[in-house]
Design an enzyme around this catalytic site. Structure first.
Site, short mmCIF file in Angstrom:
data_model
loop_
_atom_site.label_atom_id
_atom_site.label_comp_id
_atom_site.label_asym_id
_atom_site.label_seq_id
_atom_site.Cartn_x
_atom_site.Cartn_y
_atom_site.Cartn_z
CG PHE A 121 -2.41 -0.11 0.99
CD1 PHE A 121 -2.84 -0.99 0.22
CD2 PHE A 121 -3.40 1.07 1.48
CE1 PHE A 121 -4.28 -0.76 -0.25
CE2 PHE A 121 -4.64 1.02 1.25
CZ PHE A 121 -5.24 0.16 0.33
CD GLN A 234 -5.76 10.00 3.36
OE1 GLN A 234 -6.49 9.08 3.79
NE2 GLN A 234 -4.76 10.12 3.51
CG HIS A 236 -8.57 7.52 -1.45
ND1 HIS A 236 -8.45 7.05 -2.85
CD2 HIS A 236 -8.40 6.61 -0.81
CE1 HIS A 236 -7.88 5.78 -2.75
NE2 HIS A 236 -7.78 5.53 -1.35
CG LEU A 250 -12.16 4.43 -1.81
CD1 LEU A 250 -11.62 5.91 -1.59
CD2 LEU A 250 -11.48 3.68 -0.68
CD GLU A 253 -3.15 3.61 -0.95
OE1 GLU A 253 -3.93 4.39 -0.56
OE2 GLU A 253 -1.98 3.52 -0.88
NE ARG A 309 -4.83 6.42 0.90
CZ ARG A 309 -5.78 5.47 1.75
NH1 ARG A 309 -6.43 6.36 2.48
NH2 ARG A 309 -5.89 4.38 1.33
CG HIS A 380 -10.59 8.23 2.09
ND1 HIS A 380 -11.85 7.44 1.93
CD2 HIS A 380 -9.75 7.76 2.42
CE1 HIS A 380 -11.24 6.29 2.00
NE2 HIS A 380 -10.30 6.25 2.51
NE ARG A 415 -6.63 7.31 6.97
CZ ARG A 415 -6.92 6.06 6.14
NH1 ARG A 415 -6.50 4.76 6.58
NH2 ARG A 415 -7.71 6.34 5.16
C1 LIG Z 1 -14.65 3.41 1.12
C2 LIG Z 1 -13.70 3.52 2.29
C3 LIG Z 1 -12.53 2.78 2.31
C4 LIG Z 1 -11.59 2.60 3.36
N1 LIG Z 1 -10.66 1.67 3.32
C5 LIG Z 1 -9.73 1.62 4.33
C6 LIG Z 1 -8.73 0.71 4.05
O1 LIG Z 1 -8.51 -0.13 3.42
N2 LIG Z 1 -7.77 0.78 5.30
C7 LIG Z 1 -7.75 1.66 6.38
O2 LIG Z 1 -7.11 1.63 7.36
N3 LIG Z 1 -8.80 2.34 6.30
C8 LIG Z 1 -9.61 2.47 5.37
N4 LIG Z 1 -10.83 3.53 5.48
C9 LIG Z 1 -10.89 4.60 6.53
C10 LIG Z 1 -11.54 3.68 7.65
O3 LIG Z 1 -12.50 2.70 7.18
C11 LIG Z 1 -12.15 4.53 8.71
O4 LIG Z 1 -11.43 5.77 9.08
C12 LIG Z 1 -12.50 3.95 10.06
O5 LIG Z 1 -13.38 2.84 9.54
C13 LIG Z 1 -13.32 4.62 11.12
O6 LIG Z 1 -13.84 3.89 11.97
P1 LIG Z 1 -14.32 4.58 13.34
O7 LIG Z 1 -14.47 3.12 14.42
O8 LIG Z 1 -13.30 5.60 13.68
O9 LIG Z 1 -15.69 5.22 12.84
P2 LIG Z 1 -16.67 4.42 12.19
O10 LIG Z 1 -16.50 3.06 11.68
O11 LIG Z 1 -17.06 5.46 11.11
O12 LIG Z 1 -17.92 4.44 13.33
C14 LIG Z 1 -18.73 5.65 13.71
C15 LIG Z 1 -19.64 5.32 14.59
O13 LIG Z 1 -20.08 6.27 15.28
C16 LIG Z 1 -21.40 6.67 15.39
N5 LIG Z 1 -21.85 7.75 15.67
C17 LIG Z 1 -21.55 9.00 14.78
N6 LIG Z 1 -22.06 10.04 15.52
C18 LIG Z 1 -22.81 9.47 16.22
C19 LIG Z 1 -23.80 10.18 17.36
N7 LIG Z 1 -23.81 11.43 17.07
N8 LIG Z 1 -24.37 9.41 18.10
C20 LIG Z 1 -24.22 8.23 18.28
N9 LIG Z 1 -23.38 7.54 17.30
C21 LIG Z 1 -22.86 8.30 16.50
C22 LIG Z 1 -21.85 5.82 14.04
O14 LIG Z 1 -23.19 5.59 13.77
C23 LIG Z 1 -20.96 4.90 13.80
O15 LIG Z 1 -21.49 3.49 14.53
C24 LIG Z 1 -11.61 3.42 4.21
C25 LIG Z 1 -12.73 4.45 4.36
C26 LIG Z 1 -13.79 4.44 3.33
C27 LIG Z 1 -14.87 5.47 3.50
#
Ligand SMILES: Cc1cc2nc3c(=O)[nH]c(=O)nc-3n(C[C@H](O)[C@H](O)[C@H](O)COP(=O)(O)OP(=O)(O)OC[C@H]3O[C@@H](n4cnc5c(N)ncnc54)[C@H](O)[C@@H]3O)c2cc1C
Ligand code: SF4
Ligand code: SF4
Ligand code: FES
Lengths: 603, 253
Positions: A121, A234, A236, A250, A253, A309, A380, A415
């Protein structure tokens, strides 16, 4: 007095993506009671969409890899603005967190000798991403979810938190509503972990879902927590650009990791034209060497498509601006070309990138095993977030913790791909552990009913204006404005105009109205999310104005170079006593000698 | 379909008590999917129209609905695959109680899963706590782990949809979940009795409707349900195996 139900826990976790689930599991393992709150159904958080993989220096594919290389790659990618303690812990602990997922049932793709397979990556020196095809996030969230439901955690699905409740300086819980019926809920807790993800819905072209309205950032900011690095958003490099309705979705990568090349309309592989000095000695000199790298030759350097990126996104913008783009305003990403190299290329692509194959086939009528994709940058990820202690993940507000995308510090100015999924589990675990310890030690704070009543009045106010402006219109205007003025290429004048425009949008948001009732009413939900979007948008614009240089994901056309004068501080945002937003600079975290030595050694 | 056509959507609106179809006309442009049209209707004329979505790319399984009577993900159903000379009907999944408009109460699914015996791995193979598994051995379970929990298979299965056996039958989604655990190379738990007596796999008469609607193209019936049924036959009804079981209490494949 308003009508609400109260729930009491030692720890509440807001957000059920990778970070929130891991935090809840850990807190529960420490023997405290845990409530887990999320806006969507369980298992649908953003984490489910992650594709490419999770970075951890296990060294299964290249045994030269270890935590020190991962640490230095992360710091280099972040242009050394990262919190070095977080980058250190992340690199050291990610391998254990990957193995732990396997112990809980995750099935990663395998190497020939039966170990966890790792893929290349951008910005990672060695193949480092544990993955399952291109659906790694699904594997992670489902594993945590299926393990988590047996740990005695109480889950509140489809509940939205709109405010944190305070007892003096410390956090005492949260206020929110259930989406189904719009009933109010008060969660009283000894400690609160924010794991709410990012802010991508502040922009028009984004890979992020409706959930990403910066709630956690705003919740924390509103009760006095500091945010750090908010200028770094970021973009992407590869989002879909056609047809219009899928713009921004998306393209992993992983496509480039498997050998995909970027070409302009003249067929030129333009990434070879501009290789930054910081990466010169790590980048392939010709396409042949690049191909050798992606097929595992340890003596080859990576192709320039796998540069960081921020850089790749800017090269794409340059090609498009200078008239060498694809028909729909992007460039071409070609994986089909590998058939020149592999006899079974078609099968190989379908096997390694199954969801990309389906996504393009179904949404764009493009067969990626035969033709190139059209791609362009998409919003992203936000590097900036709640400023936390590197070890405990606690913010400057006692009892308030943050982990995952909502927390700032690990990624600095940019990142690396794959460093988010590992971030979630490394720091999710830490946040859960220290939140539990805080709650055990300090107990629960007192509930202040006037704060609850305030929050309830505020939440209901859009119903007083049935003929107020449609909240969707305001949200769309905000997204258009941010995309245009605070997007991938920024200037003083544009960002200053953005800050002005946000003032106007804030007034309109105060006049937003809703029709219908409180039961599962997305218009109401959108109206309530506006305030958070405005807060995070303002933070991005103001920090962007303050950083008069280009670094990592922050690119200023009026200051196109890096500036030593800005190399040694982070930008901190906090709420002033009068409610206005304050921006200040603070010297970046000192780099301990042994970490400094690693960076020097890795060159 | 020409660029910028006006299309009428006949959307089922209401709650658990009552519902009616309402017509909304909106402009459909190139590449649009049904979910885009629903969002456009929200923005133009019905801001309180309830629907679920997250990823808009067929990855989260939130946007399940019945489009012209067919169970589908709204985000992966392109408008140019639908006949738009007639109004396009959009309804919620019928197998689950409605909350509002296109949103149904799917919490039953979460309860069913919780009752299934969780993953129980064998001891690690290596000192560092890790295991050795070969790609061909993990692929069987990987197919089922692609499930995005859209519950479209549950929606279409007649045992649930027409016969309302929610209390007794786990449904195809959870049969593949169990299959995934049973075929997991590291798992040591035995769920056959549970499959037979609690999940009532016997209610499935292999109509394959679930396989047909699965947006992840999981071969639910052939690769999961039929092999599980065979194991149950081997385990409980084949006299030879029964005898064998006395000496060799647990059998796993
Ligand atoms: C299409 C895509 C592909 C990606 N691919 C990669 C990858 O290959 N490798 C990598 O490392 N990263 C990747 N990323 C980035 C990564 O997926 C995210 O940064 C990461 O999943 C975020 O996880 P999190 O646990 O912080 O939040 P999330 O998984 O987004 O969870 C947020 C949670 O908070 C809750 N929430 C938000 N606001 C409130 C509120 N006010 N009240 C109650 N609940 C709330 C939501 O309901 C959800 O449950 C990708 C992102 C995208 C969009
Ligand atoms: S094959 Fe079995 S589980 Fe699938 S729809 Fe038919 S009866 Fe239901
Ligand atoms: S098996 Fe297929 S149809 Fe059923 S819930 Fe999973 S993804 Fe949906
Ligand atoms: S919105 Fe995620 S599957 Fe449709």
């Amino acid at each position: 007095m308003s009508n609400f139900t109260t729930h009491e826990f030692d720890v509440i976790v807001i957000g059920a993506g990778g970070a929130g689930l891991r935090a809840a599991i850990e807190a529960s393992a420490q023997g405290v009671s845990v409530g887990l709150i999320c806006k969507s159904l369980l298992g649908k958080a953003h984490t489910v969409m992650a594709e490419g993989g999770m970075a951890a220096a296990i060294g299964n594919v290249d045994d030269r890899d270890n935590w020190r290389v991962h640490f230095s790659d992360t710091m280099r990618g972040g242009q050394y603005l990262n919190n070095p303690r977080m980058a250190e812990l992340h690199a050291k602990e990610a391998p254990d967190r990957v193995r732990e997922l396997e112990a809980w049932g995750a099935l990663f793709d395998r190497t020939k000798d039966g170990k966890i397979l790792q893929r290349n990556f951008g910005g990672h020196r060695y193949p480092r991403l544990a993955h399952v095809g291109d659906r790694t996030g699904l594997e992670m969230i489902r594993t945590l979810q299926d393990y988590g439901i047996h740990q005695g955690i109480e889950v509140f699905m489809e509940h939205t938190v709109t405010r944190l409740l305070m007892d003096g300086d410390r956090v005492a819980g949260a206020f929110g509503y259930d989406r189904e019926l719009g009933r109010f809920r008060v969660f009283r807790a000894g400690a609160v972990v924010l794991a709410t993800g990012g802010i991508g819905r502040a922009f028009k072209i984004t890979s992020n879902s409706w959930e990403y309205t910066g709630d956690g950032h705003a919740l924390a900011y509103n009760v006095g927590a500091e945010l750090v690095d908010m200028e770094f958003v970021q973009f992407h490099p590869t989002g879909m650009v056609w047809p219009p309705s899928v713009k921004g979705i998306l393209v992993t990568e992983g496509v480039r990791g498997e050998g995909g090349r970027l070409v302009n309309k003249d067929g030129r592989r333009f990434m070879f034209d501009d290789i930054p000095d910081l990466y010169k000695n790590q980048t392939a000199t010709d396409p042949e060497e690049g191909w050798r790298y992606v097929t595992g030759d340890k003596n080859a350097n990576r192709p320039p498509e796998l540069l960081t990126r921020d850089h790749v996104a800017r090269c794409i913008v340059r090609e498009v601006r200078e008239g060498r783009g694809s028909p729909h305003g992007g460039v071409f990403l070609d994986i089909a070309w590998i058939k020149e190299k592999l006899p079974n290329a078609e099968e190989h692509i379908k096997k390694k990138l199954p969801s990309m194959y389906h996504q393009f086939k179904q949404l764009a009528n493009v067969d990626i095993t035969k033709e190139p994709m059209e791609v362009g940058p998409t919003t992203h990820y936000v590097m900036g977030g709640v400023r936390v202690d590197g070890d405990t993940q606690m913010s400057n507000v006692p009892g308030l913790f943050a982990a995952g995308e909502v927390a700032g510090g690990l990624h600095g100015a940019n990142r690396l791909g794959g460093n988010s999924l590992s971030d979630l589990v490394v720091f999710g675990k830490r946040a859960g552990e220290y939140a539990a310890a805080f709650a055990k030690d300090k107990g629960r704070g007192a509930l202040d009913e006037s704060q609850v009543n305030d929050a309830a009045t505020e939440a209901l106010s859009p119903f007083d204006r049935p003929s107020g402006e449609n909240p969707y219109t305001i949200q769309h205007d905000l997204q258009d404005m941010m995309q245009e003025r605070v997007g991938i290429v920024r200037t003083e004048a544009e960002m200053a105009a953005a800050v002005d425009a946000l003032g106007g949008l804030r007034q309109r948001a105060a006049g937003a109205g809703v029709v219908g009732n409180r039961e599962y009413n997305p218009g109401w939900h959108t109206a309530l999310d506006l305030a958070n979007l405005l807060t995070v948008s303002e933070a991005v614009a103001r920090c962007g104005l303050d950083r008069q240089e280009s670094r990592g994901a922050h690119f200023r056309e009026d200051f196109p170079a890096k500036d030593e004068g800005h190399a040694h501080h982070n930008t901190i945002v906090s709420r002033g006593d009068d409610g206005s937003m304050r921006v200040r600079r603070e010297a970046r975290n000192p780099l301990p000698e042994e970490l400094d030595a690693i960076i020097k050694e890795m060159g | 379909m020409p660029e910028g056509t006006k299309v009428t959507f006949r959307v089922s609106r209401g709650d658990a008590q009552s519902s009616e179809f309402k017509d909304y006309t909106t402009e459909v442009t190139a590449g649009m999917v049904v979910l885009d049209a629903i969002h456009q209707i929200q923005a133009e004329s019905a801001p309180d129209l309830a629907c679920r979505w997250n990823c808009k790319a067929g990855k989260c399984g939130s946007c399940s609905a019945e489009i012209n009577g067919m169970p589908k993900l709204m985000c992966m159903t392109r408008m140019d695959t639908i006949d738009t000379t007639q109004p396009v009907t959009v309804e919620p999944m019928r197998t689950f109680p409605r909350i509002r408009d296109l949103v149904t109460n799917v919490s039953w699914n979460y309860e069913v899963k919780k009752k299934i015996k969780p993953f129980k791995p064998r001891k690690p193979d290596a000192e560092d706590g890790s295991w050795r598994m070969h790609q061909e051995d993990v692929e069987r379970s990987q197919e089922f782990r692609k499930c995005i929990e859209c519950f479209l298979c549950q929606d279409v299965c007649h045992v649930l949809r027409d016969h309302h056996k929610h209390a007794e039958f786990a449904g195809p989604r959870f049969l593949i979940h169990t299959a995934q655990l049973e075929m997991h190379p590291l798992d040591t738990e035995d769920r056959l009795e549970q499959l037979k007596d609690e999940q009532n796999i016997g209610y499935c008469n292999i109509t394959k409707c679930c396989t047909k609607v699965c947006p992840e193209h999981i071969t639910i019936t052939d690769n999961a349900i039929i092999p599980l049924k065979e194991r149950i036959v081997d385990e409980f009804y084949d006299p030879l195996t029964k005898l064998f079981r006395i000496f060799k209490p647990k059998k796993k494949g």
